[in-house]
Design a protein around this motif. Sequence first.
Motif, PDB file in Angstrom:
ATOM      1  N   GLY A 186      19.425 -18.614 -27.522  1.00 42.43           N
ATOM      2  CA  GLY A 186      18.154 -19.225 -27.154  1.00 42.43           C
ATOM      3  C   GLY A 186      18.159 -19.884 -25.795  1.00 42.43           C
ATOM      4  O   GLY A 186      17.214 -19.738 -25.018  1.00 42.43           O
ATOM      5  N   GLN A 187      19.216 -20.635 -25.480  1.00 41.76           N
ATOM      6  CA  GLN A 187      19.269 -21.344 -24.220  1.00 41.76           C
ATOM      7  C   GLN A 187      19.320 -20.388 -23.039  1.00 41.76           C
ATOM      8  O   GLN A 187      18.637 -20.577 -22.032  1.00 41.76           O
ATOM      9  CB  GLN A 187      20.481 -22.274 -24.179  1.00 41.76           C
ATOM     10  CG  GLN A 187      20.486 -23.214 -22.980  1.00 41.76           C
ATOM     11  CD  GLN A 187      19.260 -24.122 -22.960  1.00 41.76           C
ATOM     12  OE1 GLN A 187      19.026 -24.879 -23.899  1.00 41.76           O
ATOM     13  NE2 GLN A 187      18.455 -24.038 -21.903  1.00 41.76           N
ATOM     14  N   THR A 188      20.140 -19.332 -23.167  1.00 41.69           N
ATOM     15  CA  THR A 188      20.267 -18.377 -22.066  1.00 41.69           C
ATOM     16  C   THR A 188      18.945 -17.659 -21.798  1.00 41.69           C
ATOM     17  O   THR A 188      18.511 -17.547 -20.650  1.00 41.69           O
ATOM     18  CB  THR A 188      21.365 -17.340 -22.366  1.00 41.69           C
ATOM     19  OG1 THR A 188      22.621 -18.011 -22.512  1.00 41.69           O
ATOM     20  CG2 THR A 188      21.470 -16.310 -21.251  1.00 41.69           C
ATOM     21  N   ILE A 189      18.296 -17.168 -22.852  1.00 40.05           N
ATOM     22  CA  ILE A 189      17.031 -16.460 -22.661  1.00 40.05           C
ATOM     23  C   ILE A 189      15.969 -17.392 -22.100  1.00 40.05           C
ATOM     24  O   ILE A 189      15.194 -17.014 -21.206  1.00 40.05           O
ATOM     25  CB  ILE A 189      16.572 -15.816 -23.984  1.00 40.05           C
ATOM     26  CG1 ILE A 189      17.565 -14.705 -24.387  1.00 40.05           C
ATOM     27  CG2 ILE A 189      15.156 -15.242 -23.852  1.00 40.05           C
ATOM     28  CD1 ILE A 189      17.270 -14.062 -25.722  1.00 40.05           C
ATOM     29  N   THR A 190      15.944 -18.633 -22.585  1.00 42.18           N
ATOM     30  CA  THR A 190      14.997 -19.608 -22.045  1.00 42.18           C
ATOM     31  C   THR A 190      15.267 -19.864 -20.573  1.00 42.18           C
ATOM     32  O   THR A 190      14.342 -19.907 -19.751  1.00 42.18           O
ATOM     33  CB  THR A 190      15.084 -20.932 -22.830  1.00 42.18           C
ATOM     34  OG1 THR A 190      14.685 -20.706 -24.183  1.00 42.18           O
ATOM     35  CG2 THR A 190      14.182 -21.995 -22.213  1.00 42.18           C
ATOM     36  N   ASP A 191      16.537 -20.029 -20.213  1.00 37.41           N
ATOM     37  CA  ASP A 191      16.890 -20.275 -18.810  1.00 37.41           C
ATOM     38  C   ASP A 191      16.500 -19.101 -17.920  1.00 37.41           C
ATOM     39  O   ASP A 191      16.064 -19.296 -16.778  1.00 37.41           O
ATOM     40  CB  ASP A 191      18.394 -20.538 -18.684  1.00 37.41           C
ATOM     41  CG  ASP A 191      18.802 -21.886 -19.269  1.00 37.41           C
ATOM     42  OD1 ASP A 191      17.913 -22.707 -19.543  1.00 37.41           O
ATOM     43  OD2 ASP A 191      20.012 -22.096 -19.462  1.00 37.41           O
ATOM     44  N   ILE A 192      16.650 -17.888 -18.427  1.00 38.37           N
ATOM     45  CA  ILE A 192      16.282 -16.697 -17.655  1.00 38.37           C
ATOM     46  C   ILE A 192      14.777 -16.684 -17.395  1.00 38.37           C
ATOM     47  O   ILE A 192      14.315 -16.398 -16.287  1.00 38.37           O
ATOM     48  CB  ILE A 192      16.722 -15.425 -18.404  1.00 38.37           C
ATOM     49  CG1 ILE A 192      18.247 -15.285 -18.360  1.00 38.37           C
ATOM     50  CG2 ILE A 192      16.064 -14.175 -17.798  1.00 38.37           C
ATOM     51  CD1 ILE A 192      18.780 -14.228 -19.299  1.00 38.37           C
ATOM     52  N   ILE A 193      14.000 -17.003 -18.426  1.00 36.04           N
ATOM     53  CA  ILE A 193      12.535 -17.038 -18.276  1.00 36.04           C
ATOM     54  C   ILE A 193      12.120 -18.125 -17.291  1.00 36.04           C
ATOM     55  O   ILE A 193      11.256 -17.917 -16.431  1.00 36.04           O
ATOM     56  CB  ILE A 193      11.872 -17.242 -19.644  1.00 36.04           C
ATOM     57  CG1 ILE A 193      12.117 -16.013 -20.538  1.00 36.04           C
ATOM     58  CG2 ILE A 193      10.369 -17.497 -19.496  1.00 36.04           C
ATOM     59  CD1 ILE A 193      11.673 -16.190 -21.975  1.00 36.04           C
ATOM     60  N   MET A 194      12.733 -19.291 -17.408  1.00 34.91           N
ATOM     61  CA  MET A 194      12.390 -20.384 -16.507  1.00 34.91           C
ATOM     62  C   MET A 194      12.795 -20.071 -15.069  1.00 34.91           C
ATOM     63  O   MET A 194      12.086 -20.422 -14.122  1.00 34.91           O
ATOM     64  CB  MET A 194      13.055 -21.677 -16.975  1.00 34.91           C
ATOM     65  CG  MET A 194      12.528 -22.192 -18.313  1.00 34.91           C
ATOM     66  SD  MET A 194      10.715 -22.355 -18.341  1.00 34.91           S
ATOM     67  CE  MET A 194      10.465 -23.584 -17.050  1.00 34.91           C
ATOM     68  N   ALA A 195      13.930 -19.389 -14.894  1.00 33.48           N
ATOM     69  CA  ALA A 195      14.358 -19.005 -13.542  1.00 33.48           C
ATOM     70  C   ALA A 195      13.347 -18.049 -12.918  1.00 33.48           C
ATOM     71  O   ALA A 195      13.027 -18.149 -11.726  1.00 33.48           O
ATOM     72  CB  ALA A 195      15.748 -18.374 -13.595  1.00 33.48           C
ATOM     73  N   TRP A 196      12.847 -17.102 -13.714  1.00 34.09           N
ATOM     74  CA  TRP A 196      11.833 -16.180 -13.198  1.00 34.09           C
ATOM     75  C   TRP A 196      10.580 -16.941 -12.775  1.00 34.09           C
ATOM     76  O   TRP A 196      10.007 -16.694 -11.702  1.00 34.09           O
ATOM     77  CB  TRP A 196      11.489 -15.141 -14.257  1.00 34.09           C
ATOM     78  CG  TRP A 196      10.479 -14.135 -13.805  1.00 34.09           C
ATOM     79  CD1 TRP A 196       9.113 -14.201 -13.973  1.00 34.09           C
ATOM     80  CD2 TRP A 196      10.727 -12.917 -13.088  1.00 34.09           C
ATOM     81  NE1 TRP A 196       8.509 -13.102 -13.421  1.00 34.09           N
ATOM     82  CE2 TRP A 196       9.475 -12.299 -12.863  1.00 34.09           C
ATOM     83  CE3 TRP A 196      11.887 -12.290 -12.633  1.00 34.09           C
ATOM     84  CZ2 TRP A 196       9.352 -11.083 -12.200  1.00 34.09           C
ATOM     85  CZ3 TRP A 196      11.762 -11.083 -11.970  1.00 34.09           C
ATOM     86  CH2 TRP A 196      10.511 -10.487 -11.766  1.00 34.09           C
TER      87      TRP A 196
END
Length: 298
Positions: free
Chosen positions: A249-259
Amino acid sequence: MSNERGYSPRWGELPVEQYLIRHWDNAMTESPDQQRVRLVRQFLDLDEFPQEWFPTQEGEPLPRSPTEEDIRAILRPWRSDDLRRRAWHIYTNVTDEPIFLRTHYESEDDEKIEHWACVSEEFENQAWWACLNNAQIYNFGSDWQRVYEILPEIAGPSTEGFVSLETLSSIRSHFKIWLNEAKQIEPEFWRKDRHRFIELKAAGLLRAVATRYMLLADQEAFETDGRLRLIYLDNKRNIVRETRVDADGQTITDIIMAWFELTDPPELEDGITGDRYRVTGDLGRKLYQLTDSDLADP
């Protein structure tokens, strides 16, 4: 993960449907499926298409309304109502979520993909359109780019880039200043592999040309218990950069926020630059515009 969401467009309301009904040839000897794939590929290769093909306001007449025969023979056999709702959402909404595509199917993996698609709160509510998980449609194996033949909307309008040429020029200028400074800070790395060095320092420039990103649940992802393939693409479907990321969850959330923030997730530091965006690639040469001075040792 309900699929019963989204607007159901009228037949012919999506630009690719306009293209299909305008170019369909009943006299062709190829099968309808073959002709449809060929025309969709031609549509994807367009540099632009008429402005009137863009989605209309509700209630406005279509530029060309398909006949009942067009719908029966050309459009309806191609995509279900669910696919068309997804297509409409993808085409008409600017979103920060990735396309989450499953390309490898074993029944024992079904629970894993359901978990991965819902593990991030940032993605869970968008999974109805963004998670492409159907063995009858997306069982592509390594040939994941076939998804464009089903949902060409993922490619987006080919005339739209992420930044203007003026902005890109400014980012390039800052990249070159940073490159010169970085060479002096890390001279050993520069001399060891200057091409890799340049591609790493050009992260902001590469991010600027990325217009879509995808998470692939391919065979390797299931074999490694959730190391998803993360791919950034330009507006012509070329791979800009890619890497592997954990399906937590944290990694996917971080990827979305980075985009959303126009930055890169940490995992891209160890990523791979797409062949055409390498220093020696045709798109890389055009993007970086390196001079002899840029390539000189510090």
